[in-house]
Write an enzyme that holds these catalytic residues in place. Sequence first.
Site, PDB file in Angstrom:
ATOM      1  N   GLN A  11       0.832  -1.195   0.000  1.00  0.00           N
ATOM      2  CA  GLN A  11       0.000   0.000   0.000  1.00  0.00           C
ATOM      3  C   GLN A  11       0.872   1.252   0.000  1.00  0.00           C
ATOM      4  O   GLN A  11       1.897   1.309   0.685  1.00  0.00           O
ATOM      5  CB  GLN A  11      -0.871  -0.030   1.258  1.00  0.00           C
ATOM      6  CG  GLN A  11      -2.041   0.897   1.248  1.00  0.00           C
ATOM      7  CD  GLN A  11      -2.971   0.620   2.410  1.00  0.00           C
ATOM      8  OE1 GLN A  11      -3.117  -0.519   2.826  1.00  0.00           O
ATOM      9  NE2 GLN A  11      -3.608   1.643   2.930  1.00  0.00           N
ATOM     10  N   SER A  90       4.380  -6.045   3.014  1.00  0.00           N
ATOM     11  CA  SER A  90       3.076  -5.862   3.661  1.00  0.00           C
ATOM     12  C   SER A  90       1.970  -6.480   2.801  1.00  0.00           C
ATOM     13  O   SER A  90       1.972  -7.685   2.568  1.00  0.00           O
ATOM     14  CB  SER A  90       2.838  -4.372   3.928  1.00  0.00           C
ATOM     15  OG  SER A  90       1.688  -4.186   4.718  1.00  0.00           O
ATOM     16  N   LEU A  91       1.040  -5.680   2.298  1.00  0.00           N
ATOM     17  CA  LEU A  91      -0.004  -6.198   1.413  1.00  0.00           C
ATOM     18  C   LEU A  91       0.593  -7.028   0.281  1.00  0.00           C
ATOM     19  O   LEU A  91       0.020  -8.040  -0.134  1.00  0.00           O
ATOM     20  CB  LEU A  91      -0.798  -5.026   0.826  1.00  0.00           C
ATOM     21  CG  LEU A  91      -1.691  -5.363  -0.365  1.00  0.00           C
ATOM     22  CD1 LEU A  91      -2.872  -6.198   0.078  1.00  0.00           C
ATOM     23  CD2 LEU A  91      -2.149  -4.104  -1.082  1.00  0.00           C
ATOM     24  N   ARG A 115      -9.201  -8.146   4.683  1.00  0.00           N
ATOM     25  CA  ARG A 115      -8.048  -7.567   5.395  1.00  0.00           C
ATOM     26  C   ARG A 115      -8.118  -6.042   5.361  1.00  0.00           C
ATOM     27  O   ARG A 115      -7.901  -5.371   6.372  1.00  0.00           O
ATOM     28  CB  ARG A 115      -6.748  -8.060   4.750  1.00  0.00           C
ATOM     29  CG  ARG A 115      -5.459  -7.543   5.396  1.00  0.00           C
ATOM     30  CD  ARG A 115      -4.270  -8.057   4.595  1.00  0.00           C
ATOM     31  NE  ARG A 115      -2.970  -7.764   5.193  1.00  0.00           N
ATOM     32  CZ  ARG A 115      -2.220  -6.711   4.903  1.00  0.00           C
ATOM     33  NH1 ARG A 115      -2.677  -5.782   4.055  1.00  0.00           N
ATOM     34  NH2 ARG A 115      -1.035  -6.533   5.479  1.00  0.00           N
ATOM     35  N   HIS A 196       0.982  -1.938  11.145  1.00  0.00           N
ATOM     36  CA  HIS A 196       2.076  -2.781  11.646  1.00  0.00           C
ATOM     37  C   HIS A 196       2.489  -2.376  13.058  1.00  0.00           C
ATOM     38  O   HIS A 196       3.660  -2.314  13.399  1.00  0.00           O
ATOM     39  CB  HIS A 196       3.256  -2.776  10.667  1.00  0.00           C
ATOM     40  CG  HIS A 196       2.877  -3.342   9.339  1.00  0.00           C
ATOM     41  ND1 HIS A 196       2.580  -4.681   9.171  1.00  0.00           N
ATOM     42  CD2 HIS A 196       2.665  -2.749   8.136  1.00  0.00           C
ATOM     43  CE1 HIS A 196       2.227  -4.889   7.909  1.00  0.00           C
ATOM     44  NE2 HIS A 196       2.254  -3.737   7.268  1.00  0.00           N
ATOM     45  N   GLN A 245       1.228 -10.667  10.609  1.00  0.00           N
ATOM     46  CA  GLN A 245       1.835  -9.603   9.802  1.00  0.00           C
ATOM     47  C   GLN A 245       1.135  -8.261   9.982  1.00  0.00           C
ATOM     48  O   GLN A 245       1.763  -7.205   9.917  1.00  0.00           O
ATOM     49  CB  GLN A 245       1.819 -10.029   8.328  1.00  0.00           C
ATOM     50  CG  GLN A 245       2.578  -9.125   7.401  1.00  0.00           C
ATOM     51  CD  GLN A 245       1.764  -8.804   6.175  1.00  0.00           C
ATOM     52  OE1 GLN A 245       0.652  -8.301   6.269  1.00  0.00           O
ATOM     53  NE2 GLN A 245       2.315  -9.098   5.022  1.00  0.00           N
TER      54      GLN A 245
END
Length: 308
Positions: A11, A90-91, A115, A196, A245
């Site tokens: 992202q 991440s994503l 998510r 995060h 995560q």
Amino acid sequence: MGRTAFIFPGQGAQYAGMGKDFYEQIPLCRQVMDMAGEIAELDLKKLCFEENEQLHITEFTQIAMIAVEAAILKALEAEGIRPQVAAGLSLGEYGAVLAAGVLSMEDTFSVVRKRGIYMQEAVPEGGAMSAVLGLSGEQVEQICEKEPGMVSVANYNCPGQVVITGEARAVENASEKLKDAGARRVLPLKVSGPFHSPMLKKAEERLRETLKEISIQKPWIPYAANVTAKYVTEAQEVKELLARQVSSPVKWQQCVETMLADQVDTFIEVGPGRTLSGFMRKIDRNVRVLNIQTLEDFQTVVKALKER
């Protein structure tokens, strides 16, 4: 002989118009993006191709990004181009699990849509993130640990670039101390929450429940997980790592170092932007880094790889 990795951005790399040339000119890409739109119950053409505010809202950004990444991935596979390993920031880790054959495309789109919603809904008031330039991860960790408020490392992007996350006041206080400690710059990020961070535990718990219902396959190829920076090679590892995560630091630099130690010498960034390519130049300038975000990029990379 060197090895090839596909790496997938997260992202923040999204932009209006991403994936449009693939959608219009490659029928397989159109099928992939149409499937994502149907599963998410969204007009992905409008979301991805036209200027709009929703594209930058977490709940919509995530499905838009993964739809474009999946479309480009499938176009590469149709040309017979596959990696030996994969990773995503991440994503982007969902791009990696798709490349590794861990999740079906339908389940990938379903999970990513949820998510994004879970993370958007779990965002507490007063969260913030800032990029810290010029200090090591260890230096940033030490200062965050001494801060009485909730602030921690969100991303280890590359040497000299670490992102912190947490309560806005704690991030602000830590930022001043990081500058005093020699940070070249500390830049507040335009994000909708402290991603995060342990503050996202509720989203992690909801995602864990969703993943319980999803079928997971043994990876065809290893992929480096954000949480551990180690290769995932067994199906039973996948769900817990994907759930954790959401609220754990992204060990991107360490993921790349894992792949470098495995003789990966060609990294192909699959998806919008050039963020990961920029990080790669700071992690290891000696490797080959290719980027595919447009159809022209795709054609250039396919030609180059087939001529090797």
